[in-house]
Design a protein around this motif. Structure first.
Motif, PDB file in Angstrom:
ATOM      1  N   ARG A 198       0.929  -1.193  -0.228  1.00 23.30           N
ATOM      2  CA  ARG A 198      -0.655   0.008   0.020  1.00 23.30           C
ATOM      3  C   ARG A 198       0.570   1.456  -0.188  1.00 23.30           C
ATOM      4  O   ARG A 198       1.567   1.534   0.903  1.00 23.30           O
ATOM      5  N   GLU A 199       0.455   2.376  -0.301  1.00 23.21           N
ATOM      6  CA  GLU A 199       1.428   3.521  -0.981  1.00 23.21           C
ATOM      7  C   GLU A 199       0.340   4.360  -0.199  1.00 23.21           C
ATOM      8  O   GLU A 199      -0.555   4.146  -0.515  1.00 23.21           O
ATOM      9  N   TRP A 200       0.096   5.634   0.788  1.00 26.03           N
ATOM     10  CA  TRP A 200      -0.366   6.641   0.984  1.00 26.03           C
ATOM     11  C   TRP A 200      -0.142   7.580   0.182  1.00 26.03           C
ATOM     12  O   TRP A 200       0.757   8.353  -0.522  1.00 26.03           O
ATOM     13  N   THR A 201      -1.339   8.009  -0.612  1.00 26.03           N
ATOM     14  CA  THR A 201      -1.825   9.019  -1.258  1.00 26.03           C
ATOM     15  C   THR A 201      -1.666  10.855  -0.428  1.00 26.03           C
ATOM     16  O   THR A 201      -1.637  11.382  -1.093  1.00 26.03           O
ATOM     17  N   GLN A 233       0.169  -0.674  -4.494  1.00 26.79           N
ATOM     18  CA  GLN A 233       1.070  -0.843  -5.175  1.00 26.79           C
ATOM     19  C   GLN A 233       1.787  -1.542  -5.759  1.00 26.79           C
ATOM     20  O   GLN A 233       2.006  -2.547  -4.792  1.00 26.79           O
ATOM     21  N   SER A 236      -4.280  10.961   1.345  1.00 24.17           N
ATOM     22  CA  SER A 236      -5.992  11.033   2.028  1.00 24.17           C
ATOM     23  C   SER A 236      -6.388   9.345   2.295  1.00 24.17           C
ATOM     24  O   SER A 236      -7.001   9.570   2.767  1.00 24.17           O
ATOM     25  N   TYR A 237      -5.613   8.555   1.463  1.00 28.29           N
ATOM     26  CA  TYR A 237      -6.168   7.356   1.109  1.00 28.29           C
ATOM     27  C   TYR A 237      -5.271   6.007   0.816  1.00 28.29           C
ATOM     28  O   TYR A 237      -4.220   7.069   0.495  1.00 28.29           O
ATOM     29  N   TRP A 238      -4.661   4.691   0.828  1.00 29.07           N
ATOM     30  CA  TRP A 238      -4.044   3.825   0.380  1.00 29.07           C
ATOM     31  C   TRP A 238      -4.538   3.161  -0.904  1.00 29.07           C
ATOM     32  O   TRP A 238      -5.891   3.200  -1.232  1.00 29.07           O
ATOM     33  N   VAL A 239      -3.770   3.436  -1.177  1.00 23.69           N
ATOM     34  CA  VAL A 239      -3.665   2.731  -2.677  1.00 23.69           C
ATOM     35  C   VAL A 239      -2.976   1.313  -2.908  1.00 23.69           C
ATOM     36  O   VAL A 239      -1.875   1.141  -2.104  1.00 23.69           O
TER      37      VAL A 239
END
Length: 109
Positions: A3-6, A13, A8-11
């Motif tokens: 997960r990568e923090w953008t 990767q 405002s939320y995690w996506v």
């Protein structure tokens, strides 16, 4: 997948998207001046924590070993010997061996 923090939320990767490049055939932090990408420039590694898409480069130097030998030296067992695109780590192969011997579990399960 990580997960990568953008902000405002995690996506999710992949390691490849996060910039991981594994250079085979040289010591860590030692550059290869003739790197060669794997067939179709895509490589998958199977490990106990998942299947990972990574960027991998074989050494293309004059004294370089075969691609198969380079993978084995990095403790990766290729799925095929000609133009490998997938490999399993030695640790997952050992785990599978133990499970299949002691519990008689099949590869399907």
């Amino acid at each position: 997948m990580l997960r990568e923090w953008t902000g405002s939320y995690w996506v999710w990767q992949t390691l490849r998207e996060l910039g991981l490049v594994i250079q085979l055939g040289h010591c860590p932090r030692e550059p290869c001046y003739l790197p060669k990408a794997p067939y179709a420039n895509d490589f998958m590694i199977i490990d106990s924590n998942g299947i990972h898409s990574i960027a991998l480069q074989f050494c293309g130097c004059e004294t370089a070993n075969s691609h198969l030998h380079q993978l084995l030296c990095y403790c990766l067992f290729p799925a095929i010997t000609d133009k490998p695109k997938t490999a399993a780590t030695f640790s997952i192969l050992e785990e599978f061996h133990i499970l299949s011997v002691e519990s008689k579990i099949s590869a399907h399960h």
